[in-house]
Design a protein around this motif. Structure first.
Motif, PDB file in Angstrom:
ATOM      1  N   ASN A   1      32.898  35.278  42.422  1.00 50.63           N
ATOM      2  CA  ASN A   1      32.223  35.776  43.595  1.00 50.63           C
ATOM      3  C   ASN A   1      31.099  36.683  43.118  1.00 50.63           C
ATOM      4  O   ASN A   1      31.333  37.625  42.388  1.00 50.63           O
ATOM      5  CB  ASN A   1      33.234  36.533  44.434  1.00 50.63           C
ATOM      6  CG  ASN A   1      32.676  37.008  45.763  1.00 50.63           C
ATOM      7  OD1 ASN A   1      31.479  37.007  45.984  1.00 50.63           O
ATOM      8  ND2 ASN A   1      33.560  37.420  46.636  1.00 50.63           N
ATOM      9  N   SER A   2      29.868  36.402  43.491  1.00 48.34           N
ATOM     10  CA  SER A   2      28.746  37.224  43.049  1.00 48.34           C
ATOM     11  C   SER A   2      28.011  37.771  44.264  1.00 48.34           C
ATOM     12  O   SER A   2      28.029  37.185  45.337  1.00 48.34           O
ATOM     13  CB  SER A   2      27.785  36.405  42.187  1.00 48.34           C
ATOM     14  OG  SER A   2      27.297  35.286  42.896  1.00 48.34           O
ATOM     15  N   SER A   3      27.397  38.910  44.085  1.00 48.56           N
ATOM     16  CA  SER A   3      26.593  39.485  45.161  1.00 48.56           C
ATOM     17  C   SER A   3      25.372  40.144  44.566  1.00 48.56           C
ATOM     18  O   SER A   3      25.332  40.476  43.399  1.00 48.56           O
ATOM     19  CB  SER A   3      27.407  40.496  45.969  1.00 48.56           C
ATOM     20  OG  SER A   3      27.749  41.598  45.169  1.00 48.56           O
ATOM     21  N   VAL A  65      26.029  41.439  40.685  1.00 49.43           N
ATOM     22  CA  VAL A  65      27.372  42.009  40.708  1.00 49.43           C
ATOM     23  C   VAL A  65      28.390  40.875  40.798  1.00 49.43           C
ATOM     24  O   VAL A  65      28.324  40.042  41.702  1.00 49.43           O
ATOM     25  CB  VAL A  65      27.547  42.974  41.904  1.00 49.43           C
ATOM     26  CG1 VAL A  65      28.957  43.543  41.936  1.00 49.43           C
ATOM     27  CG2 VAL A  65      26.514  44.089  41.838  1.00 49.43           C
ATOM     28  N   THR A  67      32.413  39.878  41.073  1.00 48.89           N
ATOM     29  CA  THR A  67      33.739  40.362  41.433  1.00 48.89           C
ATOM     30  C   THR A  67      34.758  39.285  41.101  1.00 48.89           C
ATOM     31  O   THR A  67      34.647  38.154  41.579  1.00 48.89           O
ATOM     32  CB  THR A  67      33.821  40.704  42.933  1.00 48.89           C
ATOM     33  OG1 THR A  67      32.832  41.696  43.219  1.00 48.89           O
ATOM     34  CG2 THR A  67      35.201  41.228  43.297  1.00 48.89           C
ATOM     35  N   ASP A  68      35.690  39.627  40.245  1.00 52.94           N
ATOM     36  CA  ASP A  68      36.791  38.729  39.903  1.00 52.94           C
ATOM     37  C   ASP A  68      37.856  38.915  40.984  1.00 52.94           C
ATOM     38  O   ASP A  68      38.604  39.881  40.970  1.00 52.94           O
ATOM     39  CB  ASP A  68      37.339  39.089  38.517  1.00 52.94           C
ATOM     40  CG  ASP A  68      38.475  38.194  38.075  1.00 52.94           C
ATOM     41  OD1 ASP A  68      38.997  37.420  38.902  1.00 52.94           O
ATOM     42  OD2 ASP A  68      38.859  38.279  36.893  1.00 52.94           O
ATOM     43  N   THR A  74      35.224  44.366  38.909  1.00 52.50           N
ATOM     44  CA  THR A  74      33.811  44.188  39.205  1.00 52.50           C
ATOM     45  C   THR A  74      33.003  44.533  37.963  1.00 52.50           C
ATOM     46  O   THR A  74      33.328  45.473  37.247  1.00 52.50           O
ATOM     47  CB  THR A  74      33.387  45.111  40.371  1.00 52.50           C
ATOM     48  OG1 THR A  74      34.180  44.778  41.517  1.00 52.50           O
ATOM     49  CG2 THR A  74      31.927  44.949  40.718  1.00 52.50           C
ATOM     50  N   ILE A  76      28.664  43.990  36.164  1.00 50.24           N
ATOM     51  CA  ILE A  76      27.257  43.753  36.481  1.00 50.24           C
ATOM     52  C   ILE A  76      26.547  43.074  35.316  1.00 50.24           C
ATOM     53  O   ILE A  76      26.602  43.546  34.184  1.00 50.24           O
ATOM     54  CB  ILE A  76      26.534  45.076  36.803  1.00 50.24           C
ATOM     55  CG1 ILE A  76      27.145  45.722  38.053  1.00 50.24           C
ATOM     56  CG2 ILE A  76      25.046  44.855  36.999  1.00 50.24           C
ATOM     57  CD1 ILE A  76      26.587  47.091  38.376  1.00 50.24           C
ATOM     58  N   THR A 110      32.408  47.827  36.035  1.00 51.05           N
ATOM     59  CA  THR A 110      32.245  49.012  36.871  1.00 51.05           C
ATOM     60  C   THR A 110      33.529  49.457  37.548  1.00 51.05           C
ATOM     61  O   THR A 110      33.652  50.618  37.918  1.00 51.05           O
ATOM     62  CB  THR A 110      31.161  48.776  37.941  1.00 51.05           C
ATOM     63  OG1 THR A 110      31.525  47.634  38.721  1.00 51.05           O
ATOM     64  CG2 THR A 110      29.813  48.543  37.285  1.00 51.05           C
ATOM     65  N   SER A 111      34.480  48.528  37.724  1.00 49.36           N
ATOM     66  CA  SER A 111      35.750  48.922  38.317  1.00 49.36           C
ATOM     67  C   SER A 111      36.815  47.874  38.015  1.00 49.36           C
ATOM     68  O   SER A 111      36.504  46.711  37.784  1.00 49.36           O
ATOM     69  CB  SER A 111      35.632  49.104  39.834  1.00 49.36           C
ATOM     70  OG  SER A 111      35.418  47.859  40.465  1.00 49.36           O
TER      71      SER A 111
END
Length: 177
Positions: A1-3, A65, A67-68, A74, A76, A110-111
């Motif tokens: 999932n990318s943003s 960004v 997100t797994d 997350t 970048i 990042t998290s």
């Protein structure tokens, strides 16, 4: 999932925008290839490079960004590009990505924790690459997903037992000859 949200307005030449649209519907088996999204040129009066009607865009930096969704982590990928011209079929703009990989033990997390999953990105994305397979004026951002998952102990026991069985069968056949 990318943003990621990026919409650039041309600084000269034909009026145009260059936008990134993440591919939120990507479903991938691990390992596999992935399309993180598309850079798309929107220009009603642009043409091919041979015709000479294009747009000029300033240099930019862009955070993609990732997100797994399996592990809740997350990270970048940072893309940077120098200024250049964009036409419907070609461009002088290339986005260079760093880091090349997100996952356990890598930078730009990042998290969360990526667990065994690694996300790789192609080192460069040529804007409006005519061989990308996308629609005219669109460029896909390519990468792959892999895993360093170690098989669970029960699976290893089954594999080990099968190998032991094959070894005993081979040894038994060898003795009867």
């Amino acid at each position: 999932n990318s943003s990621g949200n990026l919409v650039l307005n041309s600084s000269s030449g034909r009026d145009a925008t260059l936008a990134f649209v993440p591919d939120l519907n990507t479903v991938n088996a691990v390992p596999g290839n992935v399309n993180f999204g598309n850079f798309t040129l929107a220009c009603g009066t642009c043409s091919t490079q041979a015709s000479g009607a294009g747009s000029f865009f300033n240099a930019f930096t862009f955070n993609l960004v990732i997100t797994d969704v399996t592990d809740g982590a997350t990270g970048i990928f940072v893309g940077s590009a120098s200024a250049g011209a964009v036409y419907l079929d070609a461009s002088t703009i290339t986005v260079n990505w760093l880091p090349m990989q997100l996952g356990p033990g890598t930078t730009n997390v990042t998290s969360g924790n990526f667990g065994p999953t690694f996300f790789q990105i192609s080192p460069q994305t040529k804007i409006v690459n005519p061989t990308s397979g996308a629609q005219i004026g669109s460029t896909t951002v390519q990468g792959s997903i892999s895993s360093s998952a170690i098989p669970e102990p029960a699976t290893l026991s089954l594999v080990g037992g099968a190998l032991l069985g094959f070894g005993l069968l081979r040894r038994k056949k060898g003795l009867s000859l």
